[in-house]
Design a protein around this motif. Structure first.
Motif, PDB file in Angstrom:
ATOM      1  N   GLU A   1      29.411  30.831 -58.744  1.00 20.63           N
ATOM      2  CA  GLU A   1      27.991  30.718 -58.401  1.00 20.63           C
ATOM      3  C   GLU A   1      27.685  31.451 -57.110  1.00 20.63           C
ATOM      4  O   GLU A   1      26.634  32.069 -56.963  1.00 20.63           O
ATOM      5  CB  GLU A   1      27.612  29.228 -58.285  1.00 20.63           C
TER       6      GLU A   1
ATOM      7  N   ASP B   1      35.932  27.131 -60.264  1.00 22.24           N
ATOM      8  CA  ASP B   1      34.945  26.099 -60.584  1.00 22.24           C
ATOM      9  C   ASP B   1      34.896  24.969 -59.573  1.00 22.24           C
ATOM     10  O   ASP B   1      34.283  23.940 -59.813  1.00 22.24           O
ATOM     11  CB  ASP B   1      35.238  25.527 -61.975  1.00 22.24           C
TER      12      ASP B   1
ATOM     13  N   LEU C   1      25.247  34.759 -56.500  1.00 24.44           N
ATOM     14  CA  LEU C   1      24.019  34.197 -55.954  1.00 24.44           C
ATOM     15  C   LEU C   1      22.994  35.305 -55.727  1.00 24.44           C
ATOM     16  O   LEU C   1      23.289  36.325 -55.114  1.00 24.44           O
ATOM     17  CB  LEU C   1      24.311  33.473 -54.637  1.00 24.44           C
TER      18      LEU C   1
ATOM     19  N   LEU D   1      28.171  31.671 -47.518  1.00 18.45           N
ATOM     20  CA  LEU D   1      28.449  30.972 -48.771  1.00 18.45           C
ATOM     21  C   LEU D   1      27.742  29.618 -48.782  1.00 18.45           C
ATOM     22  O   LEU D   1      27.478  29.038 -47.742  1.00 18.45           O
ATOM     23  CB  LEU D   1      29.949  30.754 -48.927  1.00 18.45           C
ATOM     24  N   ILE D   2      27.475  29.144 -49.980  1.00 16.06           N
ATOM     25  CA  ILE D   2      26.844  27.835 -50.135  1.00 16.06           C
ATOM     26  C   ILE D   2      27.946  26.818 -50.427  1.00 16.06           C
ATOM     27  O   ILE D   2      28.625  26.924 -51.450  1.00 16.06           O
ATOM     28  CB  ILE D   2      25.850  27.832 -51.311  1.00 16.06           C
ATOM     29  N   PRO D   3      28.132  25.849 -49.547  1.00 13.40           N
ATOM     30  CA  PRO D   3      29.305  24.973 -49.663  1.00 13.40           C
ATOM     31  C   PRO D   3      29.415  24.214 -50.978  1.00 13.40           C
ATOM     32  O   PRO D   3      30.517  23.952 -51.431  1.00 13.40           O
ATOM     33  CB  PRO D   3      29.137  23.994 -48.493  1.00 13.40           C
ATOM     34  N   TYR D   4      28.278  23.844 -51.585  1.00 12.24           N
ATOM     35  CA  TYR D   4      28.376  23.000 -52.773  1.00 12.24           C
ATOM     36  C   TYR D   4      28.386  23.799 -54.067  1.00 12.24           C
ATOM     37  O   TYR D   4      28.501  23.233 -55.141  1.00 12.24           O
ATOM     38  CB  TYR D   4      27.222  21.983 -52.814  1.00 12.24           C
ATOM     39  N   LEU D   5      28.217  25.098 -53.972  1.00 10.07           N
ATOM     40  CA  LEU D   5      28.272  25.903 -55.190  1.00 10.07           C
ATOM     41  C   LEU D   5      29.705  26.406 -55.381  1.00 10.07           C
ATOM     42  O   LEU D   5      30.478  26.492 -54.430  1.00 10.07           O
ATOM     43  CB  LEU D   5      27.302  27.081 -55.101  1.00 10.07           C
ATOM     44  N   THR D   6      30.039  26.753 -56.625  1.00  8.33           N
ATOM     45  CA  THR D   6      31.391  27.221 -56.900  1.00  8.33           C
ATOM     46  C   THR D   6      31.533  28.689 -56.506  1.00  8.33           C
ATOM     47  O   THR D   6      30.553  29.361 -56.170  1.00  8.33           O
ATOM     48  CB  THR D   6      31.697  27.100 -58.398  1.00  8.33           C
TER      49      THR D   6
ATOM     50  N   PRO E   1      33.798  23.490 -55.801  1.00 13.27           N
ATOM     51  CA  PRO E   1      32.839  23.820 -54.744  1.00 13.27           C
ATOM     52  C   PRO E   1      33.569  24.582 -53.625  1.00 13.27           C
ATOM     53  O   PRO E   1      34.716  24.281 -53.310  1.00 13.27           O
ATOM     54  CB  PRO E   1      32.373  22.464 -54.232  1.00 13.27           C
TER      55      PRO E   1
END
Ligand SMILES: Nc1ncnc2c1ncn2[C@@H]1O[C@H](COP(=O)(O)OP(=O)(O)OP(=O)(O)O)[C@@H](O)[C@H]1O
Ligand SMILES: Nc1ncnc2c1ncn2[C@@H]1O[C@H](COP(=O)(O)OP(=O)(O)OP(=O)(O)O)[C@@H](O)[C@H]1O
Ligand SMILES: [Mg+2]
Ligand SMILES: [Mg+2]
Lengths: 285, 321, 500, 321
Positions: free
Chosen positions: C95, C133, C99, C87-92, C135
Motif C-alpha cells: 500500500e 502484508d 500510495l 511512509l504511512i505506519p499503518y499501511l502495508t 503494517p
C-alpha cells in the motif's frame, strides 16, 4: 376492547424532558396512581429529541405496554410513533402537549390562556404602560402558544411596548445572562414575561442583581417560583398549570378505554390558574 | 509560548503583549468592541462592561482548566456537566443534609477535583484519548447529578452564598474578582513554574518530554485535576448566582470554553497558547453575546453570527499554528 | 539531462539557497554534498515541486519546467526517496509503495493483485526480504528504508533522487542498493545521491556537486578529486583528524551502571554489561539488533521482559525516564525531531526542560535570570550556533539541534549519558565537534554509552564495545580487539545467551 | 486497516473478521447482547432486533461520514445540526414552497453536501483545525435552521416520504436497508478504491501522504463532503420518521456518532479503523439504549451506564491504539 381484560394494564409514559420539576412531579403522580391499581410503569426521557422519543416508544411497544401516555416533544414529529402504537392496539393519550395522528385523547393545559393571563396580569401591574420584554424558550408548540397569548394580552394595552424578545432556553443560567443583557439594553424596562418558571428564576436573579424595579411574570407554578412570589419582590405572578392533575386525568381517560369505554372525550383542556402573592402560600402542585 | 517567555525575560509585560501572540486576539477584541459600541449606546458604559465580565465569569473560569488541558494536547468535554454535578451535590450537602454551607462548598471542590482526577487517571494511565474519556464522563456526571437530585433543582442555600454570585468588593462584582484571581494564579503556574513548562512541553512533543524525564502521566493527571477544580470554582459562582443546585446547568458550556481558548490564540493540538489569551477570548465571546443581545438581533441569528465570528477569528490567527 | 540554474529560496526572511546550479547527465550517479543545512534537501524538494523556488529555472531534456506539485514532477519522470520518512505506519508495504498511484481495474477499483506482484518484483530487485502484508510500523528500520526506496523505483523514474538513503543501512544492504543503482545507471537513468558517507560517494558516484551554506561551490569528476580536497570544498577549511585521542584504559574505575540482566522479550536472549566512570561504551550491531531497545529498557522507557540493573549505586532499574533522571542517567535519542526536541520551544526552554530544580526560588517559581545564565553557559559549552538563547529550535540546523539536546543533559549534570546515533545526519564539521565534546565529558568523569551504526565511529570513539545481535549483547570487545572484522563477525554470528 | 487488507488478500471475509481489529467490538457486542437477553425476554425477538437497527439507522448513517472524517484524523461536530438544517430546508421546499417532494429531497442532499464542502474547504484550504471549524459550523447550521423555520417544525410533507422512515422492503424496514447500503458503499470506497487508501494514509501520516503525492486537500474536502452527504441521507430517513422538518433535531447526535466510531475500534487520531467496526459500534450503542429502556432503568441512570460502558469498551480496545 369489547370486554374488560384481566389484570392491571402495563403503562408506558414518554416525557419530552425530565430535567424540569414540572415533568418530574408529573412522573411522581403517575407512579403513585399506577401503584394504586397495581400497574407496571415504564418511563423514558426524550431529552427534547423527537427521534429519540420515537425510539423510546418503539422500545416500550416491544415490552407490550397497554397504555401509552405521550408527552410529545414535537406534535408533528411524533405522529409515526402514535400510528405504530395504535397499530398494536395500544391506547394512546397525549399529555401536556398534543400529538398528531390518531390519539385517543389529549389532556393539556390551555397554554395560550396561560400566556395571555400572565401578560394580562403583568400589564395591569404596570398600570398599562412601560417597556416589556419576553424571555422565550425552546421552540415547541406549547411555548410558542404562550408567547402568542402573551402578545395578544400586551396588545390590549396601548401604553405597553414590547421592546425585546430573547431566548433563555428555559435554563436558569442561560436566562440569567440573557436577562442581564436585556436590562442593559433597555434601561427603562419595566416588565418581563418568561415562558416558564425555570427561565423566570434566572430572570429573577438578574433583576435582583440589577437593583431595578422590573416586574416578572411566568407560567408553570413550580415550587421555587411560588416561594419567590410568596416572598414578594419582582416576581409577581405565575400562571400555574397542573401537571399532576394532567397525568391523573390522562391516565383516567386511558383506563376508561382499557376497561371498555367506547366514547371518551378527545380533548380535555385543564384550566390554568393565576398564582400571585395573594394565594401563593396555599398553592402547591 | 516561546515568544512570550522570550520577551518577558528581557522586558516589561506591556512589551511582551505587543510582540506576543496575544496581539491578534487583542485586535479582534478591539474591533468587535468598537463595532458593538457603534451599534449600541449602552455598550461602553462601565455598568455594561462589568455586566459582560460577570456573565462570562462562569465559563471564563471553566476555560482556565480547559486551557491547561488543551495546552497538553488534550480536551475536556466534561467541564459543564462536572460543574453542574458539583453544584448539585454541594447544594444537597447544604440543603438536604443540613450541613454547614462551608462543607457544601468544600464538597463542590471535592467533586470537581475527584472527577478531574478520574479523567486524568483514565487518560494518563488508561492511555485512552481525552476526547472519548471526557465524553463518557460528561454523560456520567450529568446522569449522576440528575439521579442525585431526582431532576429537581435544589434550592434553599444559606443567603450568604449569593455573595459569590452577586456580591461586590470595592464596587467590583465578586464573580469577576474570583475569575481574575484564578487567571492570575494560572498565569503564574504556567509561566513561572516548572509544572507550567512541562504542560507546554507535553503539548509540544509528548515523546520528547517523556524521554527527557518529564513525568508525563503526573502532569496529565494534574491538568485534568485543575480542570475539575476550576469546574468546581465555576459551580461556586453559579450557586451564588442561581442560589440553587441545578443538575441541568452548563449544557454545552464546554463548547464555549473551548471557543474561548482557541479565540485566545491557543493551538487546539497543544503546546502553544497563553492564559491571558483565554481571558481575552472569554471577554471577546462575552462581548459578542452581549452585543448581539443589546442590538436586539433575532436570537436564532445570534448563533449564526457567533459561528461566523469564531471562524473569522480562527482564520485570521491560523498562520501561527 | 537535468539542469537547475540559479535556484534561490528563502524561508521567511532567511535565504537558504543563494543561486545554486546543478546539472545531471543521463546515466550518471551524481553526488550532492554539503554540510548539514547546506540546502541539499531543499534543492531536491524544489526539483520535485514540494517546495517552490523563489527564482531560477529547471530544465529537463532542455525543456523548462515549473512543478507546483509532486505529481507533476512524477509525470515528468522524477522519483525521490525523501530524507524524512514518507511512509504511512499503518499501511502495508504494498500500500505504501503504490500510495497516490494505485493501480486500478477497469471498474476503477484497486487492482490489488497487480500491485502486489509489482511490489514483490521491485523489492526482489533490491535483494531484500520485506513482508508485503504487514503494517510498515511492524518492520525494522532497514526494511522501512527499502520500502521507501522501492516506492521511488516503482515509479520507473528517469531522474531518481536518493536523499540520504543509506543512513540506516548496513554495509551489505548498501551494496545491494549500489548494485541496483549501477543497473539503473546502465539503463540511462540519472541519479542524484545525497550522503554524508564520503566513502560511499567515492564508490558509486561519477560526479560531485558541493554546496556550502546555500552557495554553489563547484562540480567535480569523482575520479579527479581527493577526499581532503572534497572536505575543504564542503567546510571551507581543512579538518584535523576527526577522532580525538583515546585516553588510557582505566579498568578499575567505578562501575556506574551494572546491568546484570536485560531481556527484551520473554524467552529471548539476555544481555549483561557494565559501564564505568570516564569511559565511552560503544553499542555496535546491525540496525534492528536491539541497541536502542536495550538502552530504553535501562531508562524504563521500553517494556522489556526483565531488567535487573543497579545505576549509580541504586539497585533497582528505573520504571520511567523521570525516575532514571533522578538516578542520573539521561538519553540523547536517535531521532531528534520526534524524540528529543520540543520544536515549539526556544533553545532556552529546551535546555532547561528537565532541570528546573536548579532555578526554582522557594522550590516553586522559576528564576528566569538564573535560567538564562545556565542556558547560556550550556550553549557555550557545546558551541550552539544561534542568534540567541530565545531562538526557536525549528530554525536551527540538524547539528545545532543535536547540540541543544546535549546541552540539556550537560545543564542537568547527569553523570551517565546514552547517546543514540549522536551523529546521524550530521555533517563532518559538527561531527568532529560532538566527538570532542564526548571526550571532554568523559574526562570530566561522565560515563557514556554510545549507540552507533557507523563502524569507524565506534572504532574511533569507544573504549569498549558491546556487540549486539538479535536483541542482545553477544560480545564485549576491549582495546585491540575493537576492529571492524571482529565487530562484524560477532554482529552476524555471535553466540546468544539465554540465561541470566 | 492493514490487518484487514492483509488477510483479505489471502482469505475470505470471515477469516478477515476473526483475525481483524473487528474482533474486540464484536466480542463486546456479543457480551452486551447476552447480558441484555438475560435481563429482558423481549430482547432477542426478531421484531426487537429490527427495532434496534431501525432506531440506530439515523445516527448510524451519520457515523459513516464521521468514520471517513475521523480516519483522516479530523472530526465533524456539525453532523447533527447539518442533518436538522437539511431536513428543515427540504421540508420547507416541499411544504412552504410547494415544490415536488423530489426537489425537496434533492434540496436536503444539496444542503448537506454544501455544508460538508464548506467544512472541508475551511479545514483543508483554510488550514484550521476541524474541531473548531465544525464547532462553528454547528452553531451556524443550527441557527440557520431556526431562522429559516422561525423555530416551528415544518410539517405537511407528502405521505410517501414516510416510506423512508417507516416503510418496509421484503419485510425489512427501509431505514435499515438505506443504512446497510450506505455502509456497503462506504466499505467499497474505503477498501477498494485509491481514494479510500488516501483517507487512511492521511490519517496515518499527513506529511508523508503529502510527500507521496496524495492530494491531501482534495481528500479532506471530499471526506467532509461525504459527511455532509450522509448527514443529508440521515435527514431523509429522519423526515420519513418524523414527517416534518425539525430545526431542533439532532442535538448531540455528533457525540453518539463519535462514540459509535470509536466503539467500533477506530483510532480517534486517525489512520486506523474499519467501517464495519462503526456498524458494530452503532448496533452496540443501539443495544445499550434499547436494553436499558427495556429493562426499565431510570432514564437518568441510563446516561451513567452508557458512559461507563463506553469507557470500558475503549479501555479494552485501547491496546491497539
Ligand atoms: N520548511 C522550512 N522552514 C524554514 N527553514 C527551513 C525549512 N526547510 C529547511 N529549512 C532551512 O533551510 C536550510 C537548508 O536545509 P536543508 O534541509 O535543505 O539542508 P540539507 O543540506 O539537506 O541538510 P542535512 O544534511 O542536515 O539534511 C537549513 O538551514 C534549514 O534549517
Ligand atoms: N519481534 C519484533 N517484532 C517487530 N519488530 C521488531 C521485533 N524485533 C525488533 N523489531 C524492530 O527492530 C527494531 C529493533 O530496534 P532498535 O531500534 O533497538 O535497534 P537498534 O539496533 O538500535 O537499531 P537502530 O539503528 O534502528 O537504532 C525496532 O525498530 C523494532 O521495531
Ligand atoms: Mg537534508
Ligand atoms: Mg537505534
Amino acid at each position: 376492547q369489547d370486554s374488560a381484560p384481566d389484570g392491571p394494564p402495563k403503562i408506558g409514559m414518554t416525557f419530552q424532558e425530565m430535567n424540569n420539576p414540572y415533568f418530574v412531579s408529573m412522573r411522581e403522580a403517575l407512579m403513585e396512581a399506577a401503584k394504586t391499581i397495581g400497574s407496571e410503569v415504564v418511563v423514558t426521557d426524550a431529552g427534547h429529541d423527537v427521534a429519540k422519543q420515537i425510539s423510546d416508544v418503539e422500545d416500550m411497544l416491544q415490552q407490550d405496554i397497554d397504555i401509552l401516555l405521550l408527552n410529545p416533544t414535537d406534535s408533528a414529529g411524533i405522529e409515526s410513533a402514535v400510528r405504530m402504537a395504535k397499530d398494536r392496539g395500544v391506547i394512546v393519550v397525549a399529555v401536556d402537549a398534543n400529538a398528531n395522528g390518531p390519539v385517543d385523547s389529549f389532556v393539556g393545559s390551555k397554554n395560550r390562556d396561560a400566556g395571555y393571563m400572565s401578560c394580562k396580569y403583568l400589564g395591569e401591574a404596570l398600570n398599562g404602560e412601560g417597556e416589556v420584554a419576553i424571555l422565550d424558550g425552546i421552540p415547541v408548540v406549547p411555548i410558542l402558544q404562550r408567547v402568542e397569548g402573551c402578545k395578544a394580552a400586551l396588545d390590549e394595552f396601548d401604553g405597553i411596548t414590547l421592546v425585546d424578545t430573547q431566548n433563555g432556553r428555559q435554563d436558569r443560567s442561560v436566562a440569567l445572562g440573557v436577562t442581564e443583557n436585556m436590562i442593559q439594553a433597555h434601561p427603562n424596562l419595566a416588565g418581563i414575561f418568561s415562558v416558564n418558571d425555570g427561565g423566570a428564576m434566572g430572570a429573577l436573579a438578574a433583576i435582583q442583581g440589577s437593583g431595578k424595579d422590573i416586574k416578572l411574570t411566568s407560567v408553570d407554578g413550580a415550587p421555587e417560583a411560588v416561594d419567590a412570589i410568596a416572598n414578594g419582590g419582582p416576581f409577581i405572578e405565575t400562571t400555574a398549570q397542573f401537571p399532576r392533575d394532567q397525568v391523573r386525568v390522562g391516565l383516567g381517560m386511558a383506563l376508561a378505554q382499557y376497561w371498555g369505554a367506547q366514547v371518551v372525550p378527545s380533548e380535555i383542556p385543564i384550566d390554568v390558574r393565576v398564582v400571585d402573592s395573594e394565594n401563593a402560600e396555599d398553592f402547591a402542585w | 509560548m516561546s515568544h512570550d517567555t522570550t520577551t518577558e525575560t528581557s522586558g516589561s509585560l506591556l512589551k511582551s503583549i505587543t510582540r506576543s501572540p496575544l496581539i491578534l486576539p487583542l485586535v479582534g477584541l478591539v474591533i468587535v468592541s468598537i463595532a458593538m459600541g457603534f451599534a449600541s449606546d449602552n455598550f461602553f458604559s462601565l455598568d455594561n462592561i462589568l455586566n459582560i465580565l460577570r456573565q462570562q465569569s462562569i465559563i471564563g473560569i471553566l476555560a482556565i482548566g480547559m486551557t491547561f488541558v488543551i495546552l497538553t494536547g488534550g480536551i475536556d468535554l466534561s467541564v459543564g456537566a462536572v460543574m453542574a454535578l458539583a453544584g448539585t451535590i454541594g447544594a444537597g450537602i447544604m440543603v438536604n443534609m443540613g450541613m454547614p454551607a462551608e462543607i457544601g462548598l468544600l464538597g463542590m471542590i471535592a467533586v470537581g477535583v475527584l472527577f478531574g482526577l478520574f479523567n486524568g487517571f483514565l487518560t494518563a494511565w488508561g492511555k485512552m484519548p481525552a476526547i472519548i474519556v471526557t465524553l463518557a464522563t460528561m454523560l456520567i456526571a450529568r446522569g449522576l447529578g440528575l439521579v442525585y437530585s431526582g431532576g429537581y433543582p435544589i434550592s434553599g442555600m444559606p443567603g450568604w452564598i449569593s455573595w459569590f454570585g452577586v456580591g461586590r468588593l470595592g464596587g467590583i462584582p465578586v464573580p469577576i474578582i474570583i475569575m481574575l484571581v484564578l487567571y492570575a494564579l494560572a498565569w503564574v503556574i504556567l509561566q513561572r513554574t516548572s509544572f507550567g513548562r512541562h504542560v507546554y512541553a507535553i503539548g509540544g512533543n509528548e515523546t520528547a518530554a517523556h524521554l527527557s524525564g518529564v513525568n508525563v502521566k503526573r502532569v496529565k493527571l494534574m491538568v485534568f485535576a485543575i480542570s475539575g477544580f476550576t469546574a468546581a470554582m465555576a459551580a461556586i459562582v453559579l450557586s451564588g448566582r442561581l442560589m440553587s443546585g441545578q443538575p441541568g446547568a452548563g449544557v454545552a458550556f464546554e463548547l464555549d470554553a473551548i471557543a474561548m481558548v482557541v479565540l485566545g490564540g491557543a493551538a487546539i493540538s497543544g503546546g502553544r497558547g497563553l492564559i491571558l489569551g483565554t481571558l481575552i477570548g472569554a471577554v471577546l465571546l462575552g462581548i459578542i453575546n452581549n452585543g448581539l443581545n443589546l442590538i436586539g438581533i433575532n436570537p436564532y441569528l445570534q448563533d449564526v453570527i457567533k459561528g461566523l465570528i469564531i471562524l473569522l477569528a480562527i482564520y485570521i490567527s491560523r498562520e501561527r499554528r | 539531462m537535468l539542469q537547475m540554474t540559479d535556484i534561490r529560496k528563502s524561508f521567511g526572511p532567511i535565504e537558504v539557497l543563494h543561486g545554486v546550479d546543478l546539472e545531471v547527465r543521463a546515466g550518471e550517479v551524481h553526488a550532492l554534498l554539503g554540510e548539514n543545512g547546506a540546502g541539499k534537501s531543499t534543492m531536491m524538494k524544489i526539483l520535485c515541486g514540494i517546495v517552490s523556488a523563489d527564482q531560477g529555472s529547471i530544465r529537463i531534456d532542455g525543456k523548462q519546467h515549473d512543478f507546483s506539485h509532486y505529481d507533476e514532477a512524477i509525470a515528468a519522470g522524477i522519483g525521490i526517496v525523501f530524507q524524512e520518512f514518507s511512509l504511512i505506519p499503518y499501511l502495508t508495504a504494498v500500500e505504501n509503495i503504490f500510495l497516490a498511484r494505485e493501480m486500478t481495474t477497469r471498474l476503477g477499483l484497486l487492482d490489488r493483485k497487480a500491485m502486489r506482484r509489482r511490489a514483490a518484483d521491485v523489492l526482489g530487485r533490491l535483494g531484500v526480504d520485506v513482508p508485503l502484508d504487514r503494517p510498515i510500523a511492524d518492520l525494522s528500520v532497514a526494511q522501512q528504508q527499502f520500502v521507501e526506496i522501492a516506492k521511488a523505483l516503482a515509479l520507473d523514474a528517469r531522474i531518481l533522487v536518493l536523499d540520504e538513503p543509506t543512513a540506516t543501512l548496513t554495509p551489505g544492504e548498501v551494496e545491494h542498493l549500489f548494485a541496483v543503482m549501477r543497473e539503473l545507471r546502465q539503463q540511462g537513468v540519472a541519479i542524484v545521491f545525497i550522503s554524508h558517507h564520503l566513502e560511499e560517494i567515492f564508490e558509486i558516484c561519477d560526479r560531485i556537486t558541493v554546496l556550502r551554506d546555500g552557495e554553489y561551490v563547484g562540480t567535480r569528476e569523482t575520479a579527479g578529486i581527493g577526499i581532503d580536497e572534497l572536505i575543504e570544498m564542503m567546510v571551507g577549511r581543512r579538518l584535523e583528524a576527526s577522532f580525538p585521542e583515546k585516553p588510557r584504559a582505566q579498568p578499575d574505575a567505578e562501575v556506574v551502571v551494572d546491568a546484570r540482566t536485560v531481556q527484551l522479550r520473554k524467552n529471548g536472549p539476555v544481555s549483561r554489561f557494565q559501564l564505568r566512570r570516564g569511559e565511552i561504551l560503544g553499542f555496535a550491531g546491525l540496525v534492528g539488533s536491539g541497541r536502542t531497545e536495550t538502552a530504553l529498557s535501562l531508562l524504563g522507557a521500553y517494556p522489556a521482559a526483565k531488567v535487573d540493573a543497579s545505576i549509580n549505586g541504586v539497585d533497582k532499574a528505573p520504571a520511567s525516564p523521570s525516575e532514571a533522571l533522578a538516578r542520573g542517567i539521561g538519553l540523547l535519542p536517535e531521532s531528534r525531531k520526534e524524540q528529543g526536541l520540543i520544536t515549539s520551544f526556544s533553545i532556552l526552554q529546551n535546555i532547561s526542560l528537565n532541570n528546573y530544580g536548579k532555578y526554582e526560588t522557594l522550590k516553586l517559581f522559576i528564576d528566569l535570570k538564573s535560567e538564562l545564565d545556565h542556558t547560556r553557559k550550556a550553549m557555550k559549552a557545546v558551541r550552539v550556533k544561534a542568534p540567541s538563547a530565545h531562538a526557536a529550535c525549528d530554525t536551527l540546523s540538524g547539528g545545532n539541534q543535536q547540540k541543544v539536546v546535549i546541552a540539556r543533559w550537560l545543564n542537568h549534570d547527569t553523570p551517565i549519558l546514552i547517546f543514540d546515533e549522536p551523529t546521524r545526519g550530521i555533517d563532518v564539521g559538527a561531527k568532529a565537534e560532538i566527538y570532542q565534546l564526548m571526550r571532554d565529558l568523559t574526562a570530566d568523569g561522565y560515563a557514556i554509552i554510545m549507540i552507533s551504526s557507523e563502524l569507524p565511529e565506534v572504532i574511533g570513539m569507544a573504549d569498549r564495545v558491546c556487540v549486539f545481535r538479535s536483541g542482545a549483547i553477544v560480545a564485549t570487545l576491549e582495546a585491540g580487539d575493537i576492529t571492524s572484522e571482529k565487530i562484524m563477525t560477532q554482529a552476524t554470528t555471535g553466540e546468544l545467551n539465554y540465561v541470566a
